[in-house]
Scaffold this motif. Sequence first.
Motif, short mmCIF file in Angstrom:
data_model
loop_
_atom_site.label_atom_id
_atom_site.label_comp_id
_atom_site.label_asym_id
_atom_site.label_seq_id
_atom_site.Cartn_x
_atom_site.Cartn_y
_atom_site.Cartn_z
N GLY A 84 -23.84 -20.85 24.40
CA GLY A 84 -23.42 -21.80 25.43
C GLY A 84 -22.41 -22.82 24.99
N THR A 85 -21.76 -22.58 23.83
CA THR A 85 -20.69 -23.48 23.42
C THR A 85 -19.34 -22.87 23.76
N ASP A 86 -18.38 -23.74 24.05
CA ASP A 86 -17.04 -23.25 24.39
C ASP A 86 -16.08 -23.31 23.21
N THR A 87 -16.58 -23.59 22.00
CA THR A 87 -15.69 -23.78 20.85
C THR A 87 -16.19 -23.06 19.62
N ILE A 109 -2.45 -14.96 10.21
CA ILE A 109 -3.37 -15.70 11.09
C ILE A 109 -2.85 -15.66 12.52
N ALA A 110 -1.56 -15.91 12.70
CA ALA A 110 -0.97 -15.88 14.03
C ALA A 110 -1.12 -14.50 14.65
N ASP A 111 -0.89 -13.45 13.86
CA ASP A 111 -1.04 -12.09 14.36
C ASP A 111 -2.48 -11.86 14.85
N ALA A 112 -3.45 -12.34 14.09
CA ALA A 112 -4.85 -12.16 14.49
C ALA A 112 -5.17 -12.93 15.77
N LEU A 113 -4.61 -14.14 15.89
CA LEU A 113 -4.87 -14.94 17.09
C LEU A 113 -4.30 -14.28 18.34
N THR A 114 -3.25 -13.49 18.17
CA THR A 114 -2.70 -12.75 19.31
C THR A 114 -3.75 -11.83 19.92
N GLU A 115 -4.61 -11.28 19.07
CA GLU A 115 -5.70 -10.43 19.55
C GLU A 115 -6.92 -11.24 19.96
N LEU A 116 -7.26 -12.25 19.17
CA LEU A 116 -8.51 -12.96 19.38
C LEU A 116 -8.44 -13.98 20.51
N GLY A 117 -7.27 -14.59 20.72
CA GLY A 117 -7.15 -15.59 21.77
C GLY A 117 -7.55 -15.08 23.14
N PRO A 118 -6.97 -13.97 23.62
CA PRO A 118 -7.36 -13.44 24.92
C PRO A 118 -8.83 -13.00 24.97
N TYR A 119 -9.33 -12.45 23.86
CA TYR A 119 -10.74 -12.05 23.83
C TYR A 119 -11.64 -13.28 24.00
N ALA A 120 -11.29 -14.36 23.30
CA ALA A 120 -12.07 -15.60 23.42
C ALA A 120 -12.01 -16.14 24.85
N GLU A 121 -10.82 -16.15 25.43
CA GLU A 121 -10.67 -16.64 26.79
C GLU A 121 -11.56 -15.87 27.76
N GLY A 122 -11.63 -14.56 27.57
CA GLY A 122 -12.46 -13.74 28.43
C GLY A 122 -13.94 -14.05 28.33
N HIS A 123 -14.34 -14.73 27.26
CA HIS A 123 -15.75 -15.10 27.06
C HIS A 123 -15.98 -16.60 27.24
N GLY A 124 -14.97 -17.32 27.73
CA GLY A 124 -15.12 -18.75 27.95
C GLY A 124 -15.18 -19.57 26.69
N VAL A 125 -14.53 -19.07 25.62
CA VAL A 125 -14.58 -19.73 24.32
C VAL A 125 -13.18 -20.09 23.85
N ARG A 126 -13.04 -21.28 23.27
CA ARG A 126 -11.79 -21.70 22.66
C ARG A 126 -11.88 -21.57 21.15
N LEU A 127 -10.75 -21.27 20.52
CA LEU A 127 -10.67 -21.19 19.06
C LEU A 127 -10.07 -22.48 18.53
N ALA A 128 -10.72 -23.08 17.54
CA ALA A 128 -10.29 -24.36 16.99
C ALA A 128 -9.93 -24.19 15.53
N ILE A 129 -8.63 -24.14 15.23
CA ILE A 129 -8.16 -23.98 13.85
C ILE A 129 -8.45 -25.27 13.08
N GLU A 130 -9.16 -25.14 11.98
CA GLU A 130 -9.48 -26.32 11.17
C GLU A 130 -8.62 -26.34 9.91
#
Length: 266
Positions: A84-87, A109-130
Amino acid sequence: MTVKQLSLPELVAACAQSGVANVGLWREPVRTYGVEETAKLVRDAGLTVTTLCRGGFLTALDPDERAAALADNRRAIDEAATLGTDTLVLVSGGLPAGSKDLHGARERIADALTELGPYAEGHGVRLAIEPLHPMFASDRCVVSTLAQALDLAERFPAHQVGVTVDTYHIWWDDQAPAQIARAGAGGRIHTFQLADWTTPLPEGVLNGRGQIGDGAIDMREWLGHVTAAGYTGAIEVELFNDALWARDGREVLAETAARFVEHVVR
């Protein structure tokens, strides 16, 4: 992780006792206890899961290792959604063995985010680069500054990729306040974490995060920066500290809550 000596049921009980309503979770204890079981445990206790940590480690050169990392990050996104977290917090990964190519590692990292960003969006989750302190650049995280993290994040929509602002890792950087403003203007501050900087650092340095108020960081100053940038989300305290882990976890949690009031919000 601040009180990793507590089991998840003990953590939930201690949070209730200390009046803590929000908790950031780490994947390892969650997976040990069970993702669905953890989700029910925190939900039944009325706790809000602020973030899940961690995804990332996306710098591998070997195709099989890279595929495994992407699969693991998709699992982490699934776990975040179940909790139930969005992050989902990302620790990007260090240099592959034998490599000296920081730029290439960041591009992977950018190449991976190209794949992971849309997948995360589809699950209601944001990715937070630390971004992590530069002392971790070789083995843990080639993203060392907020500017570097934002340069990656801004290639993607803000609802897919943003940043983690962690005092322990950025307090030394005189450009960080301007980068916090930049992140805020773009809606990319996805979580804000606190830990103090104390010296001498322990051998191995990883578990050197100090209790709030014990070190060199002005917590109110950094709260002011993120507040001015428009951040209104939860504030996490994340401490890796062997001395704290050796104590009673309920006592540490109560102390941390009291230090938060004393050094951050009072």
